[in-house]
Enzyme design. Structure first.
Site, PDB file in Angstrom:
ATOM      1  N   LYS A   1      -5.244   2.129   3.654  1.00  0.00           N
ATOM      2  CA  LYS A   1      -5.756   1.947   4.883  1.00  0.00           C
ATOM      3  C   LYS A   1      -4.789   0.846   5.583  1.00  0.00           C
ATOM      4  O   LYS A   1      -3.956   0.173   5.342  1.00  0.00           O
ATOM      5  CB  LYS A   1      -7.090   0.973   4.367  1.00  0.00           C
ATOM      6  CG  LYS A   1      -6.763  -0.084   3.327  1.00  0.00           C
ATOM      7  CD  LYS A   1      -6.556  -1.491   4.486  1.00  0.00           C
ATOM      8  CE  LYS A   1      -6.477  -2.470   3.510  1.00  0.00           C
ATOM      9  NZ  LYS A   1      -5.757  -3.830   3.936  1.00  0.00           N
TER      10      LYS A   1
ATOM     11  N   PRO B   1       3.109   2.448  -0.687  1.00  0.00           N
ATOM     12  CA  PRO B   1       3.855   1.237  -1.184  1.00  0.00           C
ATOM     13  C   PRO B   1       3.082   0.297  -2.019  1.00  0.00           C
ATOM     14  O   PRO B   1       1.919   0.002  -1.679  1.00  0.00           O
ATOM     15  CB  PRO B   1       4.648   0.595   0.012  1.00  0.00           C
ATOM     16  CG  PRO B   1       4.560   1.598   0.907  1.00  0.00           C
ATOM     17  CD  PRO B   1       3.522   2.666   0.483  1.00  0.00           C
TER      18      PRO B   1
ATOM     19  N   ALA C   1       1.705  -4.090  -0.752  1.00  0.00           N
ATOM     20  CA  ALA C   1       1.956  -4.074   0.711  1.00  0.00           C
ATOM     21  C   ALA C   1       0.915  -4.117   1.677  1.00  0.00           C
ATOM     22  O   ALA C   1       1.341  -4.149   2.797  1.00  0.00           O
ATOM     23  CB  ALA C   1       2.495  -2.368   0.692  1.00  0.00           C
ATOM     24  N   GLY C   2      -0.131  -4.532   0.991  1.00  0.00           N
ATOM     25  CA  GLY C   2      -1.152  -4.598   2.389  1.00  0.00           C
ATOM     26  C   GLY C   2      -1.870  -3.481   2.830  1.00  0.00           C
ATOM     27  O   GLY C   2      -2.483  -3.361   3.864  1.00  0.00           O
TER      28      GLY C   2
ATOM     29  N   ALA D   1      -3.777  -1.626   0.551  1.00  0.00           N
ATOM     30  CA  ALA D   1      -4.841  -1.400  -0.382  1.00  0.00           C
ATOM     31  C   ALA D   1      -4.466  -0.082  -1.286  1.00  0.00           C
ATOM     32  O   ALA D   1      -5.491   0.587  -1.946  1.00  0.00           O
ATOM     33  CB  ALA D   1      -6.280  -1.196   0.244  1.00  0.00           C
ATOM     34  N   GLY D   2      -3.202   0.227  -1.684  1.00  0.00           N
ATOM     35  CA  GLY D   2      -3.122   1.351  -2.643  1.00  0.00           C
ATOM     36  C   GLY D   2      -3.790   1.171  -4.076  1.00  0.00           C
ATOM     37  O   GLY D   2      -4.240   2.165  -4.276  1.00  0.00           O
TER      38      GLY D   2
ATOM     39  N   SER E   1      -6.487  -0.662  -4.596  1.00  0.00           N
ATOM     40  CA  SER E   1      -8.075  -0.354  -4.396  1.00  0.00           C
ATOM     41  C   SER E   1      -8.482   1.116  -4.154  1.00  0.00           C
ATOM     42  O   SER E   1      -9.419   1.721  -4.487  1.00  0.00           O
ATOM     43  CB  SER E   1      -8.543  -0.990  -3.076  1.00  0.00           C
ATOM     44  OG  SER E   1      -8.019  -2.454  -3.217  1.00  0.00           O
ATOM     45  N   SER E   2      -7.538   1.795  -3.256  1.00  0.00           N
ATOM     46  CA  SER E   2      -7.865   3.149  -3.089  1.00  0.00           C
ATOM     47  C   SER E   2      -7.839   4.207  -4.366  1.00  0.00           C
ATOM     48  O   SER E   2      -8.387   5.191  -4.550  1.00  0.00           O
ATOM     49  CB  SER E   2      -6.717   3.744  -2.092  1.00  0.00           C
ATOM     50  OG  SER E   2      -7.280   4.941  -1.747  1.00  0.00           O
TER      51      SER E   2
ATOM     52  N   ASP F   1     -11.684  -4.266  -1.543  1.00  0.00           N
ATOM     53  CA  ASP F   1     -11.529  -3.249  -0.618  1.00  0.00           C
ATOM     54  C   ASP F   1     -11.873  -1.934  -1.312  1.00  0.00           C
ATOM     55  O   ASP F   1     -11.790  -0.984  -0.619  1.00  0.00           O
ATOM     56  CB  ASP F   1      -9.914  -3.225  -0.326  1.00  0.00           C
ATOM     57  CG  ASP F   1      -9.498  -4.487   0.574  1.00  0.00           C
ATOM     58  OD1 ASP F   1     -10.323  -4.845   1.358  1.00  0.00           O
ATOM     59  OD2 ASP F   1      -8.396  -4.650   0.645  1.00  0.00           O
TER      60      ASP F   1
END
Ligand code: ATP
Length: 290
Positions: free
Chosen positions: A14, A98, A101-102, A104-105, A107-108, A140
């Site tokens: 995201k 990444p 990184a900001g 949301a890796g 969370s996803s 998130d």
């Protein structure tokens, strides 16, 4: 009995078109208001039912934990406990997003685990129900379960779905450093915050006004992360210099994204950054919900 014992799920990243911090809450979290949208840079998860009762995480990535600290593990554990699932699950994680990184890796990945296990174990839960469960794993995760574009409020788990922005190119660039979301929130000084105009952003999106979207990009955490990591500013400046229409740091950073209407310019921005940024991607906004 269900024959399908392995399932493959995509976990898209995201970006924040806006991120506002409205105040500090009694529970230690910050009250936020953010416009988020998914992009087509995705991790891929392969979930397989195990006959033992363990949750097994496999990932090649050096900075991704393989145990209960992994958000995908926590999502699997939550569903197993809540629904009394006897069997275990193996989660093979192919990381493309990444880390720290900001984007949301993690969370996803948790969200994809919830969606995948819902199918794998025939739980029959709606996306809304999965999103609500996901909030216990991370702020998130609810958004990542739904996908598409939404305004997120509360600590990020209260969602209002909105239409997606008009199609455009997104160049993502992450400098070498990783950023801890908790550290950035800890450094926030409420009286210094520059608030984005969330309403103007939502109006621009509804009007399919690309210029309005670009001019209303805003992230209250950007100044905090810029202070800690000056290279973020350099990426922003390079992107603008190469012809980006709008640029912003995503989440707590340090990834910066550029919105670009024309393909040729997107490649120019990509080439301008490839030299001094280890992770650069040209992607598109994902219009659809899951
Ligand atoms: P957000 O934008 O939600 O703050 P982020 O992109 O900044 O997320 P993540 O990549 O989700 O951060 O990961 C942050 C930390 O969480 C990592 O340093 C890692 O130790 C841990 N982590 C737990 N599960 C995962 C996962 N599945 N993938 C990546 N990191 C994970």
């Amino acid at each position: 009995m269900n024959d399908m014992r392995t399932i493959s799920v995509k976990a898209p990243a995201k970006i924040n078109l806006t991120l506002d911090v409205l105040g500090k809450r009694a529970d230690g979290y910050h009250e936020v208001e953010m416009v988020m949208t998914t992009v087509d840079l995705s991790d891929r998860l392969e979930l397989t039912v195990l006959d033992t009762d363990e949750i097994r995480i496999q990932s090649e990535h050096a900075y991704v934990p393989n145990d209960h600290r992994n958000l995908a593990y926590r999502a699997a554990e939550l569903l197993r406990k809540r629904f009394g699932i006897k069997q275990g699950v193996e989660i093979v994680l192919d990381k493309q997003i990444p880390v720290a990184a900001g984007l949301a890796g993690g969370s996803s990945d948790a969200a994809a685990t919830l969606r995948g296990m819902n199918d794998l174990f025939d739980l029959g839960l709606s996306l809304e129900e999965l999103a609500e469960l996901g909030a216990a794993v991370g702020s998130d995760v609810s958004f990542c379960v739904m996908g598409g574009t939404a305004i997120a409020r509360g600590r990020g788990e209260q969602l209002e779905t909105i239409p997606s922005p008009p199609p455009c190119y997104v160049v993502l660039a992450k400098p070498k450093i990783g950023v801890s979301t908790a550290d950035v929130y800890r450094a926030v000084e409420m009286e210094k915050i520059v608030h984005p105009n969330t309403e103007a952003m939502v109006t621009a999106i509804r009007d399919r006004d690309f210029d309005g979207i670009c001019s209303n990009l805003g992230n209250a955490l950007e100044a905090v992360t810029l202070e800690l990591h000056p290279e973020v500013r350099q990426i922003k400046e390079t992107m603008l210099h190469c012809g980006a229409d709008g640029v912003l740091m995503s989440g707590s950073g340090p990834t910066v994204f550029a919105l670009i209407e024309h393909e040729q310019k997107a490649h120019r921005v990509y080439n301008g950054l490839k030299g001094f940024c280890p992770e650069v991607f040209v992607v598109r906004i994902l219009g659809k919900k899951h």
